[in-house]
Design an enzyme around this catalytic site. Sequence first.
Site, PDB file in Angstrom:
ATOM      1  CG  ASP A 131      -1.960   1.141   1.133  1.00 24.04           C
ATOM      2  OD1 ASP A 131      -2.437   1.421   0.026  1.00 24.04           O
ATOM      3  OD2 ASP A 131      -2.263   1.732   2.170  1.00 24.04           O
ATOM      4  CB  CYS A 191     -18.666   0.587 -10.870  1.00 23.29           C
ATOM      5  SG  CYS A 191     -17.830   0.461 -12.446  1.00 23.29           S
ATOM      6  CB  CYS A 211     -13.214   9.116  -4.815  1.00 21.71           C
ATOM      7  SG  CYS A 211     -13.315   7.478  -4.070  1.00 21.71           S
ATOM      8  CB  CYS A 241     -17.606   1.555  -7.383  1.00 22.11           C
ATOM      9  SG  CYS A 241     -16.059   1.769  -6.510  1.00 22.11           S
TER      10      CYS A 241
HETATM   11  C1  B12 Z   1      -4.106   6.766  -3.815  1.00 19.17           C
HETATM   12  C2  B12 Z   1      -4.950   5.555  -3.553  1.00 19.17           C
HETATM   13  C3  B12 Z   1      -6.325   5.739  -3.437  1.00 19.17           C
HETATM   14  C4  B12 Z   1      -7.000   7.036  -3.828  1.00 19.17           C
HETATM   15  C5  B12 Z   1      -7.082   7.141  -5.386  1.00 19.17           C
HETATM   16  C6  B12 Z   1      -7.654   5.871  -6.015  1.00 19.17           C
HETATM   17  C7  B12 Z   1      -7.344   5.707  -7.504  1.00 19.17           C
HETATM   18  N1  B12 Z   1      -8.265   5.077  -8.200  1.00 19.17           N
HETATM   19  O1  B12 Z   1      -6.296   6.116  -7.968  1.00 19.17           O
HETATM   20  C8  B12 Z   1      -8.357   6.910  -3.081  1.00 19.17           C
HETATM   21  C9  B12 Z   1      -8.232   7.564  -1.708  1.00 19.17           C
HETATM   22  C10 B12 Z   1      -9.550   7.531  -3.793  1.00 19.17           C
HETATM   23  C11 B12 Z   1      -8.452   5.407  -2.914  1.00 19.17           C
HETATM   24  C12 B12 Z   1      -9.655   4.747  -2.733  1.00 19.17           C
HETATM   25  C13 B12 Z   1      -9.757   3.376  -2.533  1.00 19.17           C
HETATM   26  N2  B12 Z   1      -8.742   2.510  -2.393  1.00 19.17           N
HETATM   27 CO1  B12 Z   1      -6.869   2.984  -2.661  1.00 19.17          CO
HETATM   28  N3  B12 Z   1      -5.044   3.238  -3.049  1.00 19.17           N
HETATM   29  C14 B12 Z   1      -4.370   4.273  -3.410  1.00 19.17           C
HETATM   30  C15 B12 Z   1      -2.891   3.908  -3.608  1.00 19.17           C
HETATM   31  C16 B12 Z   1      -2.119   4.309  -2.339  1.00 19.17           C
HETATM   32  C17 B12 Z   1      -2.216   4.515  -4.856  1.00 19.17           C
HETATM   33  C18 B12 Z   1      -3.065   4.343  -6.133  1.00 19.17           C
HETATM   34  C19 B12 Z   1      -2.521   5.168  -7.273  1.00 19.17           C
HETATM   35  O2  B12 Z   1      -1.321   5.203  -7.496  1.00 19.17           O
HETATM   36  N4  B12 Z   1      -3.415   5.860  -7.971  1.00 19.17           N
HETATM   37  C20 B12 Z   1      -3.065   6.630  -9.115  1.00 19.17           C
HETATM   38  C21 B12 Z   1      -3.730   5.967 -10.320  1.00 19.17           C
HETATM   39  C22 B12 Z   1      -3.485   6.781 -11.582  1.00 19.17           C
HETATM   40  O3  B12 Z   1      -3.060   4.735 -10.377  1.00 19.17           O
HETATM   41  P1  B12 Z   1      -3.807   3.302 -10.341  1.00 19.17           P
HETATM   42  O4  B12 Z   1      -5.177   3.454  -9.830  1.00 19.17           O
HETATM   43  O5  B12 Z   1      -2.928   2.326  -9.645  1.00 19.17           O
HETATM   44  O6  B12 Z   1      -3.856   2.987 -11.887  1.00 19.17           O
HETATM   45  C23 B12 Z   1      -2.714   2.685 -12.649  1.00 19.17           C
HETATM   46  C24 B12 Z   1      -2.673   1.263 -13.137  1.00 19.17           C
HETATM   47  O7  B12 Z   1      -3.671   0.444 -12.612  1.00 19.17           O
HETATM   48  C25 B12 Z   1      -2.739   1.410 -14.663  1.00 19.17           C
HETATM   49  N5  B12 Z   1      -3.599   0.486 -15.404  1.00 19.17           N
HETATM   50  C26 B12 Z   1      -3.519  -0.842 -15.296  1.00 19.17           C
HETATM   51  N6  B12 Z   1      -4.313  -1.416 -16.167  1.00 19.17           N
HETATM   52  C27 B12 Z   1      -4.939  -0.467 -16.867  1.00 19.17           C
HETATM   53  C28 B12 Z   1      -5.846  -0.559 -17.901  1.00 19.17           C
HETATM   54  C29 B12 Z   1      -6.326   0.609 -18.498  1.00 19.17           C
HETATM   55  C30 B12 Z   1      -7.271   0.511 -19.618  1.00 19.17           C
HETATM   56  C31 B12 Z   1      -5.890   1.865 -17.996  1.00 19.17           C
HETATM   57  C32 B12 Z   1      -6.421   3.128 -18.565  1.00 19.17           C
HETATM   58  C33 B12 Z   1      -4.961   1.933 -16.938  1.00 19.17           C
HETATM   59  C34 B12 Z   1      -4.486   0.751 -16.380  1.00 19.17           C
HETATM   60  O8  B12 Z   1      -2.969   2.766 -14.960  1.00 19.17           O
HETATM   61  C35 B12 Z   1      -2.832   3.567 -13.855  1.00 19.17           C
HETATM   62  C36 B12 Z   1      -1.669   4.527 -13.980  1.00 19.17           C
HETATM   63  O9  B12 Z   1      -0.468   3.878 -14.022  1.00 19.17           O
HETATM   64  C37 B12 Z   1      -2.988   2.339  -3.765  1.00 19.17           C
HETATM   65  C38 B12 Z   1      -1.770   1.570  -3.274  1.00 19.17           C
HETATM   66  C39 B12 Z   1      -0.642   1.638  -4.304  1.00 19.17           C
HETATM   67  N7  B12 Z   1       0.535   1.944  -3.866  1.00 19.17           N
HETATM   68  O10 B12 Z   1      -0.890   1.381  -5.484  1.00 19.17           O
HETATM   69  C40 B12 Z   1      -4.269   2.007  -2.954  1.00 19.17           C
HETATM   70  C41 B12 Z   1      -5.181   0.899  -3.473  1.00 19.17           C
HETATM   71  C42 B12 Z   1      -5.322   1.093  -4.951  1.00 19.17           C
HETATM   72  N8  B12 Z   1      -6.453   1.178  -2.825  1.00 19.17           N
HETATM   73  C43 B12 Z   1      -7.129   0.122  -2.484  1.00 19.17           C
HETATM   74  C44 B12 Z   1      -8.430   0.136  -1.911  1.00 19.17           C
HETATM   75  C45 B12 Z   1      -8.907  -1.151  -1.256  1.00 19.17           C
HETATM   76  C46 B12 Z   1      -9.221   1.293  -1.975  1.00 19.17           C
HETATM   77  C47 B12 Z   1     -10.717   1.420  -1.639  1.00 19.17           C
HETATM   78  C48 B12 Z   1     -11.558   0.220  -2.018  1.00 19.17           C
HETATM   79  C49 B12 Z   1     -10.887   1.724  -0.133  1.00 19.17           C
HETATM   80  C50 B12 Z   1     -12.332   1.974   0.287  1.00 19.17           C
HETATM   81  N9  B12 Z   1     -13.183   0.965   0.438  1.00 19.17           N
HETATM   82  O11 B12 Z   1     -12.684   3.084   0.533  1.00 19.17           O
HETATM   83  C51 B12 Z   1     -11.092   2.686  -2.450  1.00 19.17           C
HETATM   84  C52 B12 Z   1     -11.525   2.296  -3.871  1.00 19.17           C
HETATM   85  C53 B12 Z   1     -11.806   3.443  -4.755  1.00 19.17           C
HETATM   86  C54 B12 Z   1     -11.653   3.045  -6.223  1.00 19.17           C
HETATM   87  N10 B12 Z   1     -12.765   2.827  -6.890  1.00 19.17           N
HETATM   88  O12 B12 Z   1     -10.503   2.969  -6.688  1.00 19.17           O
HETATM   89  C55 B12 Z   1      -6.385  -1.151  -2.864  1.00 19.17           C
HETATM   90  C56 B12 Z   1      -7.015  -1.732  -4.143  1.00 19.17           C
HETATM   91  C57 B12 Z   1      -7.094  -3.247  -4.180  1.00 19.17           C
HETATM   92  C58 B12 Z   1      -7.747  -3.692  -5.476  1.00 19.17           C
HETATM   93  N11 B12 Z   1      -8.346  -4.868  -5.423  1.00 19.17           N
HETATM   94  O13 B12 Z   1      -7.730  -3.005  -6.471  1.00 19.17           O
HETATM   95  C59 B12 Z   1      -4.896  -0.587  -3.072  1.00 19.17           C
HETATM   96  C60 B12 Z   1      -4.088  -1.328  -4.111  1.00 19.17           C
HETATM   97  C61 B12 Z   1      -4.217  -0.684  -1.679  1.00 19.17           C
HETATM   98  C62 B12 Z   1      -3.776  -2.112  -1.365  1.00 19.17           C
HETATM   99  N12 B12 Z   1      -2.493  -2.327  -1.168  1.00 19.17           N
HETATM  100  O14 B12 Z   1      -4.552  -3.033  -1.326  1.00 19.17           O
HETATM  101  N13 B12 Z   1      -7.241   4.811  -3.021  1.00 19.17           N
HETATM  102  S1  SF4 Z   2     -15.833  -2.973 -12.523  1.00 18.51           S
HETATM  103 FE1  SF4 Z   2     -17.553  -4.375 -12.127  1.00 18.51          FE
HETATM  104  S2  SF4 Z   2     -19.330  -2.998 -11.977  1.00 18.51           S
HETATM  105 FE2  SF4 Z   2     -17.693  -1.830 -12.975  1.00 18.51          FE
HETATM  106  S3  SF4 Z   2     -18.024  -2.129 -15.168  1.00 18.51           S
HETATM  107 FE3  SF4 Z   2     -16.551  -3.684 -14.518  1.00 18.51          FE
HETATM  108  S4  SF4 Z   2     -17.826  -5.483 -14.076  1.00 18.51           S
HETATM  109 FE4  SF4 Z   2     -19.201  -3.709 -14.102  1.00 18.51          FE
HETATM  110  S1  SF4 Z   3     -18.475   4.436  -5.581  1.00 18.30           S
HETATM  111 FE1  SF4 Z   3     -16.262   4.036  -5.786  1.00 18.30          FE
HETATM  112  S2  SF4 Z   3     -15.493   5.757  -6.971  1.00 18.30           S
HETATM  113 FE2  SF4 Z   3     -17.532   6.342  -6.237  1.00 18.30          FE
HETATM  114  S3  SF4 Z   3     -17.186   7.416  -4.327  1.00 18.30           S
HETATM  115 FE3  SF4 Z   3     -17.470   5.273  -3.764  1.00 18.30          FE
HETATM  116  S4  SF4 Z   3     -15.365   4.365  -3.753  1.00 18.30           S
HETATM  117 FE4  SF4 Z   3     -15.258   6.348  -4.824  1.00 18.30          FE
END
Ligand code: B12
Ligand code: SF4
Ligand code: SF4
Length: 393
Positions: A131, A191, A211, A241
Site C-alpha cells: 500500500d 459502478c 471520491c 462501486c
Molecule cells: C491513492 C490511492 C487511493 C486514492 C485514489 C484511487 C485511484 N483510483 O487512484 C483513493 C483515496 C480515492 C483510494 C480509494 C480506494 N482505495 Co486505494 N489506493 C491508493 C494507492 C495508495 C495509490 C493508487 C494510485 O497510485 N493511484 C493513481 C492511479 C493513476 O493509479 P492506479 O489506480 O494504480 O492505476 C494505474 C494502473 O492500474 C494502470 N492500469 C492498469 N491497467 C490499466 C488498464 C487501463 C485501460 C488503464 C487506462 C490503466 C491501467 O494505470 C494507472 C496509472 O499507471 C494504492 C496503493 C498503491 N501503492 O498502489 C491504494 C489501493 C489502490 N487502494 C485500495 C483500496 C482497497 C481502496 C478502496 C476500495 C478503499 C475503500 N473501500 O474506501 C477505495 C476504492 C476506490 C476506487 N474505486 O478505486 C487497494 C485496491 C485493491 C484492489 N483490489 O484493487 C490498493 C491497491 C491498496 C492495497 N495495497 O490493497 N485509493
Molecule cells: S468494474 Fe464491475 S461494476 Fe464496474 S463495469 Fe466492470 S464489471 Fe461492471
Molecule cells: S463508488 Fe467508488 S469511486 Fe464512487 S465514491 Fe465510492 S469508492 Fe469512490
Amino acid sequence: MRPEDYVRAEAAALGFTACGFAAAVPIGRGAFLDGWLSAGLHGDMHFLARHPERRLTVAGILPRARTVISLAYPYAPPPPPPLDWRRTLRGRIAAYARGADYHAAIEERLQALERVLARLFPDAATRRYVDTGAVLEREWGVRSGLGWFGKNTMLLGTRAGSWFFLAELVTEAALAPDAASGEHCGRCTRCLDACPTSALRDGRIMDARRCIAYLTIEHRGAIPPHLRPGLGPWIFGCDVCQEVCPWNAPPPATRAPDADGLFPFLPDLLQLDRSAFQRRFADTSLARARRRGLLRNVAVVLGNTGNPAAVPALRFALGDREALVRGHAAWALGAIGGAEAREALAARDAREPDPSVRGEIAAARSAAAGEAGTSSVRATAAPTTPADGRRTL
Ligand code: B12
Ligand code: SF4
Ligand code: SF4
C-alpha cells in the site's frame, strides 16, 4: 516442483489467495499517469505527484530487480445489517477498515514469504511493499495475471472479485512471468452508474477529488459543500462501486452482520476527545483520518440523516476544539433545520471566533431559515442501493 509453484503454494499457506509473477521491466503508463496528475485528479494527495517517474519502474527500489511477485490478501465483507441509518443515527465504515489495521497482518506474511525466497535464492535481494510505497500496485497486479483494471479502477478477478488487498515482493530472482488476465467488464457500467458522487469517468479514470474514499480518508480540509450530501451514510471510505460489481458475490447470509463494526452510532463518536479517539482507533485504519477528519465526516453524515434526533450531538460538536469539526457541525444543523437547530446556530454565531466557521454558520442559518415552518426532515442523502436493486441499507 518448479520454484514458481513452490512460492505459490507457500503464499497460499500464508493466506494469500492469489500470487503471480511479472518481469520487472519499466511500466509504459507514463502518459496516463502524467495526464491524470496534470489534470489535478489526485486532489491534495501530493505524495502521488512527487517524482511520479519513480512509480513507473521498480529499478529505483532494487536496481537489479528481475521479478515483481504480486499477492492478493482477501477481506470478507459481512452483509450490512438491515438497519435504517437515518433513523438510528448510524454511519458506515468501508469493509476493508473493519477491525485491526491490515498493514501489520500482511507485512508479517510478506516477511515469511521473503524467508521462503531467501531459502530458494540465497543471493537474491528482495523488497516488500503493501500500500504505502511508490509502487503502482494495481498495474503489477494486472501484469502478474491477478485480474484486470475494472471501470471502477479496482483490480478484480473472475474468481476473487475485488475484495482483496494487494502486496508485492520485488526480487532479484528470475521467476517465469504469468500471462496477464483478460478484461471482463464488457458493456457493464454498474459502478459508473452507482457512484454517489460521479467520481468515475469513462476510460477507467477516477476523479479522486470526488471520491468518497478520498474525501473521508485522505482529504484534510473542508469537504466541498456540494459533495457533502453525496457521502450518504459513509463516514470512512466507500464500497458502493464494489458492492454493485457483478464479479463480487454478495456476502453469504451465514456470515454474521456486524452493526457496531460497520455502522457505529454517530453521536458517540462526536463525544470522543483526543485520547478516547486514540484508545478506540489507534490500531485501526480509521487512525489515518485523524480525529478531526473522522468527526468532520460524522457531522456530515448526521446532517445527511435529516433526523432532528441528531441535533443535540451536533450542538455539542459546535463547541469542538477543532474549527473543521465546528464548521461541518454547523452545515449539518443547517441541513436538518428546525427550531432547535436554528437556536443552536444562533447561539454559536454570537461567540464563534473562527472566520471559516462563521461562514459555515451563516450559510447554515440561511439554509435553516429557508426551512422554517416546514417539516425539518429532508432527504439529503444519495441512494446507496446498488443498481441491481439489492438493498444494502
Ligand atoms: C491513492 C490511492 C487511493 C486514492 C485514489 C484511487 C485511484 N483510483 O487512484 C483513493 C483515496 C480515492 C483510494 C480509494 C480506494 N482505495 Co486505494 N489506493 C491508493 C494507492 C495508495 C495509490 C493508487 C494510485 O497510485 N493511484 C493513481 C492511479 C493513476 O493509479 P492506479 O489506480 O494504480 O492505476 C494505474 C494502473 O492500474 C494502470 N492500469 C492498469 N491497467 C490499466 C488498464 C487501463 C485501460 C488503464 C487506462 C490503466 C491501467 O494505470 C494507472 C496509472 O499507471 C494504492 C496503493 C498503491 N501503492 O498502489 C491504494 C489501493 C489502490 N487502494 C485500495 C483500496 C482497497 C481502496 C478502496 C476500495 C478503499 C475503500 N473501500 O474506501 C477505495 C476504492 C476506490 C476506487 N474505486 O478505486 C487497494 C485496491 C485493491 C484492489 N483490489 O484493487 C490498493 C491497491 C491498496 C492495497 N495495497 O490493497 N485509493
Ligand atoms: S468494474 Fe464491475 S461494476 Fe464496474 S463495469 Fe466492470 S464489471 Fe461492471
Ligand atoms: S463508488 Fe467508488 S469511486 Fe464512487 S465514491 Fe465510492 S469508492 Fe469512490
